[in-house]
Every structure is written in C-alpha cells, then in structure tokens.
Write a protein that holds these residues in place. Structure first.
Motif, PDB file in Angstrom:
ATOM      1  N   GLU A 290       0.839  -1.207   0.000  1.00 53.88           N
ATOM      2  CA  GLU A 290       0.000   0.000   0.000  1.00 53.88           C
ATOM      3  C   GLU A 290       0.872   1.255   0.000  1.00 53.88           C
ATOM      4  O   GLU A 290       0.594   2.220  -0.713  1.00 53.88           O
ATOM      5  CB  GLU A 290      -0.930  -0.011   1.214  1.00 53.88           C
ATOM      6  N   ALA A 291       1.937   1.237   0.794  1.00 54.11           N
ATOM      7  CA  ALA A 291       2.868   2.368   0.820  1.00 54.11           C
ATOM      8  C   ALA A 291       3.503   2.569  -0.548  1.00 54.11           C
ATOM      9  O   ALA A 291       3.634   3.702  -1.029  1.00 54.11           O
ATOM     10  CB  ALA A 291       3.943   2.148   1.881  1.00 54.11           C
ATOM     11  N   LEU A 292       3.886   1.476  -1.193  1.00 58.65           N
ATOM     12  CA  LEU A 292       4.504   1.570  -2.514  1.00 58.65           C
ATOM     13  C   LEU A 292       3.519   2.047  -3.573  1.00 58.65           C
ATOM     14  O   LEU A 292       3.921   2.718  -4.527  1.00 58.65           O
ATOM     15  CB  LEU A 292       5.117   0.219  -2.909  1.00 58.65           C
ATOM     16  N   ALA A 293       2.258   1.729  -3.406  1.00 55.71           N
ATOM     17  CA  ALA A 293       1.244   2.221  -4.345  1.00 55.71           C
ATOM     18  C   ALA A 293       1.112   3.740  -4.239  1.00 55.71           C
ATOM     19  O   ALA A 293       0.848   4.413  -5.233  1.00 55.71           O
ATOM     20  CB  ALA A 293      -0.097   1.551  -4.071  1.00 55.71           C
ATOM     21  N   MET A 294       1.344   4.260  -3.049  1.00 60.73           N
ATOM     22  CA  MET A 294       1.288   5.713  -2.836  1.00 60.73           C
ATOM     23  C   MET A 294       2.550   6.410  -3.331  1.00 60.73           C
ATOM     24  O   MET A 294       2.505   7.544  -3.781  1.00 60.73           O
ATOM     25  CB  MET A 294       1.124   6.029  -1.343  1.00 60.73           C
ATOM     26  N   SER A 295       3.675   5.727  -3.186  1.00 57.25           N
ATOM     27  CA  SER A 295       4.966   6.328  -3.506  1.00 57.25           C
ATOM     28  C   SER A 295       5.869   5.254  -4.114  1.00 57.25           C
ATOM     29  O   SER A 295       6.612   4.577  -3.399  1.00 57.25           O
ATOM     30  CB  SER A 295       5.590   6.914  -2.235  1.00 57.25           C
TER      31      SER A 295
ATOM     32  N   ASN B 151       8.556   5.231  -5.727  1.00 61.88           N
ATOM     33  CA  ASN B 151      10.013   5.382  -5.646  1.00 61.88           C
ATOM     34  C   ASN B 151      10.524   5.393  -4.208  1.00 61.88           C
ATOM     35  O   ASN B 151      11.661   5.801  -3.963  1.00 61.88           O
ATOM     36  CB  ASN B 151      10.455   6.666  -6.349  1.00 61.88           C
ATOM     37  N   TYR B 152       9.719   4.950  -3.267  1.00 60.92           N
ATOM     38  CA  TYR B 152      10.077   4.992  -1.849  1.00 60.92           C
ATOM     39  C   TYR B 152      11.065   3.856  -1.542  1.00 60.92           C
ATOM     40  O   TYR B 152      10.685   2.710  -1.301  1.00 60.92           O
ATOM     41  CB  TYR B 152       8.811   4.888  -1.007  1.00 60.92           C
ATOM     42  N   ALA B 153      12.347   4.191  -1.560  1.00 63.07           N
ATOM     43  CA  ALA B 153      13.412   3.189  -1.418  1.00 63.07           C
ATOM     44  C   ALA B 153      13.309   2.391  -0.124  1.00 63.07           C
ATOM     45  O   ALA B 153      13.531   1.175  -0.120  1.00 63.07           O
ATOM     46  CB  ALA B 153      14.776   3.870  -1.515  1.00 63.07           C
ATOM     47  N   ASN B 154      12.981   3.040   0.977  1.00 63.64           N
ATOM     48  CA  ASN B 154      12.880   2.318   2.254  1.00 63.64           C
ATOM     49  C   ASN B 154      11.780   1.265   2.221  1.00 63.64           C
ATOM     50  O   ASN B 154      11.906   0.200   2.829  1.00 63.64           O
ATOM     51  CB  ASN B 154      12.633   3.291   3.410  1.00 63.64           C
ATOM     52  N   ALA B 155      10.697   1.544   1.509  1.00 64.96           N
ATOM     53  CA  ALA B 155       9.618   0.565   1.387  1.00 64.96           C
ATOM     54  C   ALA B 155      10.056  -0.614   0.522  1.00 64.96           C
ATOM     55  O   ALA B 155       9.750  -1.768   0.840  1.00 64.96           O
ATOM     56  CB  ALA B 155       8.361   1.220   0.825  1.00 64.96           C
ATOM     57  N   TRP B 156      10.766  -0.335  -0.560  1.00 62.66           N
ATOM     58  CA  TRP B 156      11.281  -1.424  -1.394  1.00 62.66           C
ATOM     59  C   TRP B 156      12.250  -2.292  -0.601  1.00 62.66           C
ATOM     60  O   TRP B 156      12.224  -3.529  -0.708  1.00 62.66           O
ATOM     61  CB  TRP B 156      11.951  -0.882  -2.654  1.00 62.66           C
ATOM     62  N   ASP B 157      13.094  -1.659   0.198  1.00 57.84           N
ATOM     63  CA  ASP B 157      14.038  -2.394   1.032  1.00 57.84           C
ATOM     64  C   ASP B 157      13.289  -3.270   2.043  1.00 57.84           C
ATOM     65  O   ASP B 157      13.614  -4.452   2.209  1.00 57.84           O
ATOM     66  CB  ASP B 157      14.966  -1.415   1.754  1.00 57.84           C
ATOM     67  N   ALA B 158      12.306  -2.704   2.714  1.00 53.99           N
ATOM     68  CA  ALA B 158      11.529  -3.455   3.708  1.00 53.99           C
ATOM     69  C   ALA B 158      10.810  -4.627   3.041  1.00 53.99           C
ATOM     70  O   ALA B 158      10.759  -5.735   3.598  1.00 53.99           O
ATOM     71  CB  ALA B 158      10.521  -2.534   4.394  1.00 53.99           C
ATOM     72  N   ARG B 159      10.280  -4.392   1.851  1.00 53.52           N
ATOM     73  CA  ARG B 159       9.572  -5.458   1.131  1.00 53.52           C
ATOM     74  C   ARG B 159      10.520  -6.608   0.794  1.00 53.52           C
ATOM     75  O   ARG B 159      10.208  -7.771   1.014  1.00 53.52           O
ATOM     76  CB  ARG B 159       8.944  -4.898  -0.147  1.00 53.52           C
ATOM     77  N   GLY B 160      11.685  -6.256   0.274  1.00 56.76           N
ATOM     78  CA  GLY B 160      12.666  -7.285  -0.068  1.00 56.76           C
ATOM     79  C   GLY B 160      13.128  -8.079   1.146  1.00 56.76           C
ATOM     80  O   GLY B 160      13.221  -9.306   1.101  1.00 56.76           O
ATOM     81  N   ARG B 161      13.399  -7.377   2.229  1.00 56.19           N
ATOM     82  CA  ARG B 161      13.843  -8.067   3.449  1.00 56.19           C
ATOM     83  C   ARG B 161      12.759  -8.981   4.010  1.00 56.19           C
ATOM     84  O   ARG B 161      13.046 -10.088   4.473  1.00 56.19           O
ATOM     85  CB  ARG B 161      14.270  -7.047   4.498  1.00 56.19           C
ATOM     86  N   LEU B 162      11.521  -8.513   3.983  1.00 56.40           N
ATOM     87  CA  LEU B 162      10.420  -9.335   4.492  1.00 56.40           C
ATOM     88  C   LEU B 162      10.232 -10.575   3.625  1.00 56.40           C
ATOM     89  O   LEU B 162      10.119 -11.691   4.139  1.00 56.40           O
ATOM     90  CB  LEU B 162       9.125  -8.519   4.559  1.00 56.40           C
ATOM     91  N   LEU B 163      10.214 -10.384   2.310  1.00 53.75           N
ATOM     92  CA  LEU B 163      10.073 -11.532   1.415  1.00 53.75           C
ATOM     93  C   LEU B 163      11.219 -12.521   1.607  1.00 53.75           C
ATOM     94  O   LEU B 163      11.006 -13.738   1.634  1.00 53.75           O
ATOM     95  CB  LEU B 163      10.002 -11.065  -0.039  1.00 53.75           C
ATOM     96  N   TRP B 164      12.428 -12.015   1.742  1.00 55.42           N
ATOM     97  CA  TRP B 164      13.600 -12.873   1.949  1.00 55.42           C
ATOM     98  C   TRP B 164      13.425 -13.683   3.234  1.00 55.42           C
ATOM     99  O   TRP B 164      13.674 -14.885   3.255  1.00 55.42           O
ATOM    100  CB  TRP B 164      14.850 -12.008   2.015  1.00 55.42           C
ATOM    101  N   SER B 165      12.972 -13.024   4.302  1.00 54.22           N
ATOM    102  CA  SER B 165      12.800 -13.715   5.586  1.00 54.22           C
ATOM    103  C   SER B 165      11.691 -14.768   5.524  1.00 54.22           C
ATOM    104  O   SER B 165      11.700 -15.725   6.294  1.00 54.22           O
ATOM    105  CB  SER B 165      12.502 -12.723   6.705  1.00 54.22           C
ATOM    106  N   LEU B 166      10.761 -14.605   4.591  1.00 51.40           N
ATOM    107  CA  LEU B 166       9.677 -15.570   4.410  1.00 51.40           C
ATOM    108  C   LEU B 166      10.067 -16.700   3.461  1.00 51.40           C
ATOM    109  O   LEU B 166       9.277 -17.584   3.155  1.00 51.40           O
ATOM    110  CB  LEU B 166       8.417 -14.871   3.872  1.00 51.40           C
ATOM    111  N   GLY B 167      11.310 -16.662   2.963  1.00 50.23           N
ATOM    112  CA  GLY B 167      11.778 -17.689   2.050  1.00 50.23           C
ATOM    113  C   GLY B 167      11.348 -17.465   0.607  1.00 50.23           C
ATOM    114  O   GLY B 167      11.521 -18.335  -0.230  1.00 50.23           O
ATOM    115  N   ARG B 168      10.823 -16.304   0.329  1.00 50.75           N
ATOM    116  CA  ARG B 168      10.362 -15.964  -1.025  1.00 50.75           C
ATOM    117  C   ARG B 168      11.445 -15.155  -1.727  1.00 50.75           C
ATOM    118  O   ARG B 168      11.252 -14.030  -2.172  1.00 50.75           O
ATOM    119  CB  ARG B 168       9.039 -15.198  -0.938  1.00 50.75           C
ATOM    120  N   LYS B 169      12.619 -15.776  -1.818  1.00 54.05           N
ATOM    121  CA  LYS B 169      13.824 -15.085  -2.280  1.00 54.05           C
ATOM    122  C   LYS B 169      13.726 -14.618  -3.717  1.00 54.05           C
ATOM    123  O   LYS B 169      14.251 -13.569  -4.068  1.00 54.05           O
ATOM    124  CB  LYS B 169      15.038 -15.967  -2.055  1.00 54.05           C
TER     125      LYS B 169
END
Length: 75
Positions: free
Chosen positions: A46-51, A53-71
């Motif tokens: 939802e945050a990324l849909a609003m913005s 280019n929000y780098a911190n959101a992309w980073d958080a998304r990648g880290r969360l997916l990685w931690s869930l095994g969705r590498k």
C-alpha cells in the motif's frame, strides 16, 4: 514487545488523520514485529502504491520476502 500494541494504536490514529507512505511503513514494521507478515507485506505494498520510488519501502519489502523464504520475489 509490550509497547507494540500501544505503538500500533498510535500509528492507526496517525493514519486516520493523514495517510502517508512513511506512516504505512511504520505500521508494516509493527505488524512484522507482531508476527503478522502477510498484513505487513500488504501494508508495504500500500505504501509503494502511494509512492512507487520509496526506497525504504522497497528495502523493507525485499527483506520481508527474503525472511519468508520468497527469495525470488525479494530480488
């Protein structure tokens, strides 16, 4: 962890007043810490849909997916 419910209430109140990508990312982090990964990911999206280019959101998304095994999706 004991402050997380209070933090969640505070960020919900903030989001009710003004919905921003930054506030959504804070909420996503709280949700993640409370073990609600699916809700956290949806909130990050939802945050990324609003913005888009929000780098911190992309980073958080990648880290969360990685931690869930969705590498594959995390890259």
């Amino acid at each position: 962890q004991s402050d997380l419910p209070r933090a969640r209430l505070a960020i919900e109140k903030s989001l009710a007043a003004k919905r921003t990508a930054r506030a959504l990312l804070v909420k996503a982090d709280i949700l993640r810490r409370q073990g609600e990964a699916t809700k956290s990911l949806a909130t990050i999206d939802e945050a990324l849909a609003m913005s888009t280019n929000y780098a911190n959101a992309w980073d958080a998304r990648g880290r969360l997916l990685w931690s869930l095994g969705r590498k594959g999706e995390a890259r």
